[in-house]
Each structure stands twice: as C-alpha cells, then as structure tokens.
Design an enzyme around this catalytic site. Structure first.
Site, short mmCIF file in Angstrom:
data_model
loop_
_atom_site.label_atom_id
_atom_site.label_comp_id
_atom_site.label_asym_id
_atom_site.label_seq_id
_atom_site.Cartn_x
_atom_site.Cartn_y
_atom_site.Cartn_z
CE1 TYR B 104 -3.13 -3.00 1.83
CE2 TYR B 104 -4.35 -1.19 0.54
CZ TYR B 104 -4.11 -2.61 1.07
OH TYR B 104 -5.67 -3.33 1.10
CE1 TYR B 143 -1.93 -6.29 5.06
CE2 TYR B 143 -3.48 -5.90 3.20
CZ TYR B 143 -3.19 -6.05 4.66
OH TYR B 143 -3.95 -5.37 5.44
NE ARG B 153 -7.99 -9.25 4.91
CZ ARG B 153 -8.97 -8.65 4.51
NH1 ARG B 153 -8.93 -7.24 4.17
NH2 ARG B 153 -10.06 -9.32 4.31
CG HIS B 156 -8.71 -6.83 0.16
ND1 HIS B 156 -7.44 -7.44 0.84
CD2 HIS B 156 -8.53 -5.66 0.91
CE1 HIS B 156 -6.81 -6.63 1.60
NE2 HIS B 156 -7.36 -5.58 1.81
CG HIS B 158 -9.84 -1.36 1.06
ND1 HIS B 158 -10.00 -1.77 2.49
CD2 HIS B 158 -8.55 -1.62 0.83
CE1 HIS B 158 -9.07 -2.66 2.93
NE2 HIS B 158 -8.22 -2.54 2.14
#
Lengths: 179, 230
Positions: B104, B143, B153, B156, B158
C-alpha cells in the site's frame, strides 16, 4: 476498513460554510477526544465522520445551506472535529420526540467493520428526555455526554471513545433499528 | 419507564480470530437498537460531493499522461442500488487497493516489498443516473497481514460509498482465491460472503483487459446502511 485508508481522501468533507461566531445563531465549537481499545491504548488510525441533524441545511448569510458532514482522518488517535454547537430538534422534524443537541458519529478503523453512536453535550436540559440517551441504562448515559472544557476557545467539548472493555462506549446498530 | 423506552439490543459484533486489532477493538456489548424517534438522525445527510478531476477513476497511473503501473490492469464496474433495485445516482465511490506486490502507498504499511511509484493507489468516481460506476486499477496481490503466524490477506479492493442516505465501506474479493478460506474478515461476512466477490467478465474493449463486476445493494433486508424512505 483496514489500516491504510488513503490520506488523500481526508481533504474533503468539512462543515461548510463554517460561519463566524453568532451568524444565524451558530456557535463554532470543537469536539475532541481519543479513541481507545480494550487495554486503554490509543487507536492511532481511524476515519471519524460526523454530522448534526439539528443544524443541517440551515440557511446562512447569502442563503447558503450549512452542510454538517465532517470527516477527520485521525493519525494519532485523537480526533478534533471543528463544527458548530448542535441545536435541539423539535418533535416536528424528529418524528415525535424532542432531541437533545447531539452529533452523530461514524467510525471506521482497522479491526472493526463500522461503529456508530451519538455524542451529547454536558449541561443540556433536554438530555434527560432524549430518546437515544433514555434508551440506555442510566449508568451508561454519561459515556455519551461530552464534557465542556472551561475557558476554551473555541468552545470545546471532550469525550473519549472506548471501543471495548472498561467504560465501553455504547454503540448503535446501523442495520437493525427498533421495530 | 414506558414501553417505547424499554432498552432493545441489536447485533453482537464478532471478533475476527487472529486479527489482533479486532480482538482489542470489537465492542463486548451488543449494539443498541436505534430508537424510532432517532432513526432519521443516524442517516447520512446530503453531502456536497467534491469536484472530480478527469482520470480520477484510473488508479493504473498517477495522471492521464503518466506511464502505467506494473501488473495486471483490470476494470472494476458495477451498479449501486437499493433493496428494491432502484439506482443510487450521485453516489461518491472512493476506492483503494494494494499494488501488484501487495504494497500500500501508506506510511504505516510495513511490507518490505518495494512500492510501485506509478500506481495511484486510490481513486474516486461518481455513480451515473443508472447508479453505475467503473474504475481501472491494478489487480492487487495478497499481503502479509501477520508475519508471526504467516497470515496473508486475500487480494481485495476497498470501496467507500457516500451518497444520499448512504454510508458504507466494503471490500471486493476475487473469485477462486484460496486465501478466502482462512481470512477472518471475509469469513465474518457469513451469508453475505458471495455478495463480496467480484464476478469476472471478459472485456470486449480494445485493450482486452479483464474485469470484475461488483454490484452493491444498500439498505433493506440485505442492507449495510439505513436509508431514508423517500
């Protein structure tokens, strides 16, 4: 929400226009607090949003309606919402009950899906009749009532939000309401 | 105490196991039911939507003239409707996701993989009069959420929605991702799990980039938010 909400999104959504003190009877205030977890530790990153139905849409000078939606992207666990002092809402617009002055709070942070509650102000006479406060056991009501900080400029109220455990803040279900 | 003031309780939120933040932050008490007289005050008011620049829904590059980021370019599109299938026009969508390495663009991300400087990482758009939206982004990699127990995880995206009487933050997952089975956040969705997986479609666009369709229903029995009755 996850821990990596983009900082770029924090730039918009503040109450607008924020009127100078006294205009249309609106008083600028700050609503401050810390967000804490079960261990009393600060929750450093959170998206705190708020609005206040009592002043929403009020016409200011120039006939611009006041928009109360406020967003603060908290990076150090302390929020400080710049807004105006909420006003009571008469029964006509609230579906049958006087509402004490309040701010509706929406919270996103890592580890929870979404939490909502309302924050009231110390010393307001309508607190004793407010349906949200009265829906709580009496010993819990103070957890939603922000304390006024004396001699503060702007007028400042303070309340911590405790997500879990000792002195846990009451939260309200945004999916299932009272039938 | 009158009947209308008798306390009523809502859901008990569940903790995501192995999610340390969830363990310490999920309320122990059940949520409280919103009293009828207060229902209107919990609904998002009219929000002035910010003016969006061209290309704000293209996360694959930092500006329309910039080079594209590394990784698989995907189109994410869908429609926002209410429980009766009515379009939610004028809804602001903010999206963000990790890059092709699972990193990120955020100072708190401890991942050791390098950040792709060409990836915008976040974007915004507005739904049109049919409630439709679309984004171009890079397919995120999974990640490492907890290095101590090797918990990853699943990939995905958001999505945050702000609109008339709408406020929702959700996540879109990808079909056939084996990491879904062990992901606490995904598993907590229970019967809503299927609704959070994007539906793959093959694009007929010139660039032949794959895409995923992701419709979102707000309010009602399948709601994620209260909606004011019109």
């Amino acid at each position: 929400m996850g821990p990596y909400f983009p900082a770029a999104f924090a730039r918009d959504f503040h109450p607008a226009p924020l009127p100078p003190a006294g205009q249309a009877g609106l008083v600028p205030i700050a609503l401050r607090g810390a967000i804490r977890d079960e261990n009393g530790l600060i929750v450093p990153v959170a998206l705190v949003e708020s609005w206040q139905p009592g002043n929403e849409g009020r016409l200011l000078n120039g006939s611009r309606p006041f928009r109360s939606f406020n967003r603060e992207y908290v990076r150090n666990g302390h929020f400080s919402l710049a807004t105006v002092k909420p006003r009571p809402i008469s029964p006509g617009t609230a579906g049958g009950a006087w509402r004490a002055p309040h701010v509706t709070l929406s919270l996103y942070c890592d580890g929870i899906s979404h939490l909502m509650t309302q924050i009231f102000l110390a010393g307001e006479p309508l607190n004793g009749r407010d349906p949200v406060l009265c829906s709580l056991p009496s010993r819990l009501r103070s957890r939603l009532i922000a304390k006024r900080l004396p001699r503060s400029t702007p007028l400042t109220y303070a309340l911590d939000i405790v997500l879990r455990g000792n002195k846990e803040t009451p939260f309200f279900d945004d999916q299932v309401g009272e039938r | 105490m009158t009947r209308s003031m008798r306390p009523r309780l809502g859901r008990r939120l569940r903790i995501g196991e192995t999610d340390l933040a969830s363990v310490a932050r999920t309320p122990r008490c059940r949520l409280r039911a919103i009293p009828l007289a207060a229902r209107a005050s919990f609904i998002t008011p009219l929000v002035t939507v910010p003016k969006l620049a061209p290309g704000e829904n293209d996360l694959t590059r930092r500006s329309p003239e910039a080079p594209r980021a590394a990784g698989e370019m995907i189109l994410i599109k869908g429609r926002i409707v209410d429980e009766r299938g009515r379009s939610r026009a004028g809804t602001l969508l903010e999206i963000w996701n990790a890059d092709a390495n699972g990193r990120y663009d955020h100072p708190d991300d401890p991942a050791r993989v390098p950040l792709d400087p060409l990836f915008a990482g976040s974007g915004r758009t507005l739904t049109d009069s049919d409630g439709k939206y679309e984004f171009l982004t890079i397919r995120p990699a999974p990640y490492l959420a907890r290095a101590d127990i090797d918990r990853w995880r699943p990939a995905h995206i958001h999505l945050s929605l702000i609109g008339p009487a709408t406020r929702l933050v959700t996540q879109m997952y990808f079909p056939d991702d084996p990491l879904l089975f062990s992901d606490p956040s995904f598993q907590l969705l229970d019967e809503a799990k299927g609704r959070h997986i994007g539906r793959a479609f093959s694009s007929d666009g010139a660039e032949d980039s794959p895409g995923f369709e992701f419709d979102i229903v707000v309010a009602g029995a399948r709601q994620s938010w209260l909606v004011a009755d019109p």
